[in-house]
Write a protein that holds these residues in place. Structure first.
Motif, PDB file in Angstrom:
ATOM      1  N   ALA A  43       0.811  -1.221   0.000  1.00 36.66           N
ATOM      2  CA  ALA A  43       0.000   0.000   0.000  1.00 36.66           C
ATOM      3  C   ALA A  43       0.847   1.275   0.000  1.00 36.66           C
ATOM      4  CB  ALA A  43      -0.952  -0.014   1.199  1.00 36.66           C
ATOM      5  N   PRO A  44       1.985   1.323   0.708  1.00 37.53           N
ATOM      6  CA  PRO A  44       2.796   2.556   0.671  1.00 37.53           C
ATOM      7  C   PRO A  44       3.315   2.918  -0.717  1.00 37.53           C
ATOM      8  CG  PRO A  44       3.423   1.184   2.541  1.00 37.53           C
ATOM      9  CD  PRO A  44       2.500   0.362   1.693  1.00 37.53           C
ATOM     10  N   TRP A  45       3.341   1.960  -1.633  1.00 37.47           N
ATOM     11  CA  TRP A  45       3.856   2.233  -2.973  1.00 37.47           C
ATOM     12  C   TRP A  45       2.736   2.547  -3.969  1.00 37.47           C
ATOM     13  CZ3 TRP A  45       6.224  -1.058   0.392  1.00 37.47           C
ATOM     14  CH2 TRP A  45       7.580  -0.843   0.623  1.00 37.47           C
ATOM     15  N   ARG A  46       1.512   2.619  -3.490  1.00 40.08           N
ATOM     16  CA  ARG A  46       0.407   2.964  -4.387  1.00 40.08           C
ATOM     17  C   ARG A  46       0.294   4.476  -4.511  1.00 40.08           C
ATOM     18  NH1 ARG A  46      -5.598   0.311  -4.835  1.00 40.08           N
ATOM     19  NH2 ARG A  46      -6.272   1.553  -6.639  1.00 40.08           N
ATOM     20  N   LYS A  47       0.365   4.952  -5.747  1.00 37.16           N
ATOM     21  CA  LYS A  47       0.276   6.382  -5.983  1.00 37.16           C
ATOM     22  C   LYS A  47      -1.178   6.842  -5.915  1.00 37.16           C
ATOM     23  CE  LYS A  47       4.403   6.449  -8.911  1.00 37.16           C
ATOM     24  NZ  LYS A  47       4.958   6.781 -10.257  1.00 37.16           N
ATOM     25  N   SER A  48      -1.357   8.085  -5.544  1.00 35.31           N
ATOM     26  CA  SER A  48      -2.715   8.624  -5.489  1.00 35.31           C
ATOM     27  C   SER A  48      -3.348   8.598  -6.879  1.00 35.31           C
ATOM     28  CB  SER A  48      -2.683  10.067  -4.963  1.00 35.31           C
ATOM     29  OG  SER A  48      -1.897  10.889  -5.798  1.00 35.31           O
ATOM     30  N   ARG A  49      -4.614   8.266  -6.923  1.00 30.59           N
ATOM     31  CA  ARG A  49      -5.402   8.197  -8.153  1.00 30.59           C
ATOM     32  C   ARG A  49      -4.914   7.088  -9.101  1.00 30.59           C
ATOM     33  NH1 ARG A  49      -5.796  14.286 -10.361  1.00 30.59           N
ATOM     34  NH2 ARG A  49      -7.348  13.281 -11.728  1.00 30.59           N
ATOM     35  N   ALA A  50      -4.138   6.145  -8.563  1.00 29.23           N
ATOM     36  CA  ALA A  50      -3.683   5.020  -9.385  1.00 29.23           C
ATOM     37  C   ALA A  50      -4.856   4.088  -9.666  1.00 29.23           C
ATOM     38  CB  ALA A  50      -2.572   4.266  -8.687  1.00 29.23           C
ATOM     39  N   VAL A  51      -4.897   3.540 -10.858  1.00 31.19           N
ATOM     40  CA  VAL A  51      -5.978   2.639 -11.245  1.00 31.19           C
ATOM     41  C   VAL A  51      -5.741   1.239 -10.710  1.00 31.19           C
ATOM     42  CG1 VAL A  51      -7.177   1.577 -13.209  1.00 31.19           C
ATOM     43  CG2 VAL A  51      -6.475   3.991 -13.309  1.00 31.19           C
ATOM     44  N   HIS A  52      -4.492   0.779 -10.780  1.00 30.15           N
ATOM     45  CA  HIS A  52      -4.171  -0.597 -10.404  1.00 30.15           C
ATOM     46  C   HIS A  52      -3.446  -0.653  -9.058  1.00 30.15           C
ATOM     47  CE1 HIS A  52      -5.362  -2.262 -14.298  1.00 30.15           C
ATOM     48  NE2 HIS A  52      -4.766  -1.230 -14.858  1.00 30.15           N
ATOM     49  N   ASP A  53      -3.818  -1.624  -8.247  1.00 28.22           N
ATOM     50  CA  ASP A  53      -3.205  -1.840  -6.946  1.00 28.22           C
ATOM     51  C   ASP A  53      -1.845  -2.522  -7.132  1.00 28.22           C
ATOM     52  OD1 ASP A  53      -3.129  -2.174  -4.017  1.00 28.22           O
ATOM     53  OD2 ASP A  53      -3.310  -4.297  -4.534  1.00 28.22           O
ATOM     54  N   PRO A  54      -0.759  -2.017  -6.497  1.00 27.83           N
ATOM     55  CA  PRO A  54       0.565  -2.625  -6.668  1.00 27.83           C
ATOM     56  C   PRO A  54       0.597  -4.107  -6.276  1.00 27.83           C
ATOM     57  CG  PRO A  54       0.760  -0.482  -5.610  1.00 27.83           C
ATOM     58  CD  PRO A  54      -0.709  -0.796  -5.675  1.00 27.83           C
ATOM     59  N   GLY A  55      -0.130  -4.448  -5.217  1.00 22.29           N
ATOM     60  CA  GLY A  55      -0.157  -5.853  -4.813  1.00 22.29           C
ATOM     61  C   GLY A  55      -0.783  -6.739  -5.861  1.00 22.29           C
ATOM     62  N   LYS A  56      -1.872  -6.262  -6.473  1.00 24.18           N
ATOM     63  CA  LYS A  56      -2.533  -7.031  -7.534  1.00 24.18           C
ATOM     64  C   LYS A  56      -1.619  -7.162  -8.753  1.00 24.18           C
ATOM     65  CE  LYS A  56      -6.235  -8.686  -9.863  1.00 24.18           C
ATOM     66  NZ  LYS A  56      -5.858  -8.638 -11.270  1.00 24.18           N
ATOM     67  N   ILE A  57      -0.887  -6.108  -9.100  1.00 22.20           N
ATOM     68  CA  ILE A  57       0.027  -6.157 -10.242  1.00 22.20           C
ATOM     69  C   ILE A  57       1.093  -7.220 -10.006  1.00 22.20           C
ATOM     70  CG2 ILE A  57       1.747  -4.878 -11.563  1.00 22.20           C
ATOM     71  CD1 ILE A  57       0.198  -2.328 -10.954  1.00 22.20           C
ATOM     72  N   LEU A  58       1.713  -7.178  -8.811  1.00 26.06           N
ATOM     73  CA  LEU A  58       2.778  -8.148  -8.510  1.00 26.06           C
ATOM     74  C   LEU A  58       2.231  -9.570  -8.507  1.00 26.06           C
ATOM     75  CD1 LEU A  58       5.830  -7.634  -7.714  1.00 26.06           C
ATOM     76  CD2 LEU A  58       5.150  -8.347  -5.429  1.00 26.06           C
ATOM     77  N   LEU A  59       1.044  -9.741  -7.955  1.00 25.20           N
ATOM     78  CA  LEU A  59       0.435 -11.064  -7.888  1.00 25.20           C
ATOM     79  C   LEU A  59       0.052 -11.559  -9.277  1.00 25.20           C
ATOM     80  CD1 LEU A  59      -0.229 -13.204  -5.853  1.00 25.20           C
ATOM     81  CD2 LEU A  59      -2.409 -12.086  -5.418  1.00 25.20           C
TER      82      LEU A  59
END
Length: 454
Positions: A43-59
């Motif tokens: 979550a700390p690496w998710r940018k504001s107004r980002a469409v995709h969740d970083p955890g979901k991308i990595l997974l």
């Protein structure tokens, strides 16, 4: 007469899902809570107004690797099936995330590892009697693996096998004869890294212990096994350090001192070696060495040696004796027959199976250029291997639990299906004639019976 029927192919099929069997991995992610854990960790690496969740991308990348992909761009196979995998990030977005996490260094790696450890604890809890700690003990195997580099990547170097690439040190939890294994450590090293570097073995062991449930991070119930690369004074002393109390079974190089002691062992002191089924191993014997050969080693260490008739065509070494191939290992386990301890150490060979599975799951090469990026890639590979170990552990039975990644893909994941929408329900219908459809449906039923996380 033609050997195969002629089929007319059209590219306008609708509601057809390729890789339909991969819903097994998606459901495993859901039941172990891995998606929630990684999403929260990154979550700390998710940018504001980002469409995709970083955890979901990595997974998503890890799922693509589990299905046979070997680079970040292979996430496109998931993007083509939104009904199964949901929204998937674009090709430029994935490497941007990898670069962002790589720039964060250890902070990002620790976040990913913490999420994996949390999901692992839950997976073992759900597996109950099938978990690797069902016997209230855990075995961790450490082994190095050579990863060939076909281009000039950062830290790639000549290896001891006269190849060129990297030399990661891996750690795997052994699932025993009824299962496979799962990764708990991956230490990326240059290709010229030493095989018996004690500092690297200590670091890899620390990474492995951090992945285990807290009660297994110290104490005799945790066994660390290595080949002779781990047989160094510093590493053995670290394992046996007061307050850590880990059990160990490490291979040892047969020095001249050990060789001279072996020559003095009387015939009556040799005990027949045994096989896993309890039968005597033909042409193999075990003995324990004592005396000054143990000087300088930690208190409580036992030194075992095995002599065995070499296989036809095998060449003897200078350290062999009387036409017998000699191998040696050290352990601090007491109160058990030496033949049983030798068998336990010999079963470390299962780590080679785990390495073969890792090579088939994203570790054939390191696809990125910089070392920091490839450290993230190693975490992705481990997530993929985790899922390929947890799914059989939770959902498959019998010999299917022993299937390696290539066979899981060929028989289960590649099964095609038809997506049918009825009212508000989406149903994935698998081909009735596919020989392993019943394996998939039965496994999904078992996963469905597991409680949801949280």
């Amino acid at each position: 007469m033609a050997s195969y029927p002629r089929v007319r192919v059209q590219g306008d099929g609708r509601q057809v899902v390729s890789q339909a069997g991969s819903v097994l991995l998606v459901e495993t992610v859901r039941r172990t809570g891995l998606d929630q854990a990684i999403s929260a960790a990154l979550a700390p690496w998710r940018k504001s107004r980002a469409v995709h969740d970083p955890g979901k991308i990595l997974l998503d990348v890890a799922l693509a690797v589990a299905l046979g992909g070997d680079c970040p761009a292979d996430v496109g196979m998931l993007r083509a099936e939104p009904a199964v995998f949901g929204p998937v990030a674009s090709d430029p977005t994935v490497p941007r995330l990898v670069d962002t996490l790589a720039a964060s260094g250890e902070k990002a790696l620790q976040a990913i590892r913490a999420a994996r450890a949390e999901a692992r604890r839950r997976a073992w809890h759900l597996a109950d009697g099938k978990a690797p700690d069902a016997s209230r003990a855990v075995t961790v195997d450490l082994d190095g693996v050579l990863v060939i580099a076909h281009s000039d990547k950062e830290d790639a170097a000549p290896t001891w096998k006269r190849t060129y690439g990297h030399h990661p040190l891996m750690g795997f939890v052994d699932h025993g004869p009824g299962g496979t294994g799962e990764p708990v450590a991956a230490l990326l090293r240059p290709g010229n890294a030493g095989s018996n570097t004690a500092a690297d073995h200590i670091t890899a062991t620390q990474l492995a212990l951090a992945q285990l449930p807290k009660k297994y991070r110290r104490g005799r119930q945790t066994l660390i096994r290595t080949d002779s690369a781990g047989g160094t004074h510093d590493f053995v002393a670290w394992l046996a350090q007061r307050g850590r109390w880990l059990s160990y079974s490490v291979g040892m190089v047969i020095t001249n001192t050990i060789h001279q002691h072996v020559l003095k062992v009387p015939a009556s002191a040799w005990t027949p070696a045994v096989e896993a089924d309890g039968e005597i191993r033909d042409g193999a014997w075990v003995a324990e060495l004592t005396g000054d050969v143990l000087d300088g080693w930690p208190k409580g260490m036992r030194l075992m040696v095995r002599k065995e008739r070499p296989h036809p065509g095998a060449q003897l070494r200078l350290t062999d004796a009387d036409g017998m191939r000699l191998t040696c290992f050290a352990t601090n386990t007491s109160g058990r027959p030496i033949a049983e301890l030798e068998l336990r150490h010999r079963l470390r060979a299962r780590a080679e199976d785990r390495i073969r599975a890792a090579r088939a799951t994203g570790l054939r090469n390191l696809p990125l250029h910089r070392t920091a990026q490839n450290r993230i890639w190693l975490e992705i590979v481990q997530i993929a291997l985790d899922l390929l170990a947890w799914m059989p552990m939770l959902a498959l039975t019998g010999t299917a639990r022993l299937w390696e990644p290539r066979r899981l893909r060929l028989r289960l994941f590649t099964a095609a299906g038809q997506l049918v929408t009825t009212g508000r329900r989406r149903i994935l219908r698998l081909a009735r004639h596919w020989p392993w459809t019943s394996h998939i449906t039965t496994a999904l039923e078992r996963l469905a019976l597991l409680p949801n996380p949280g």
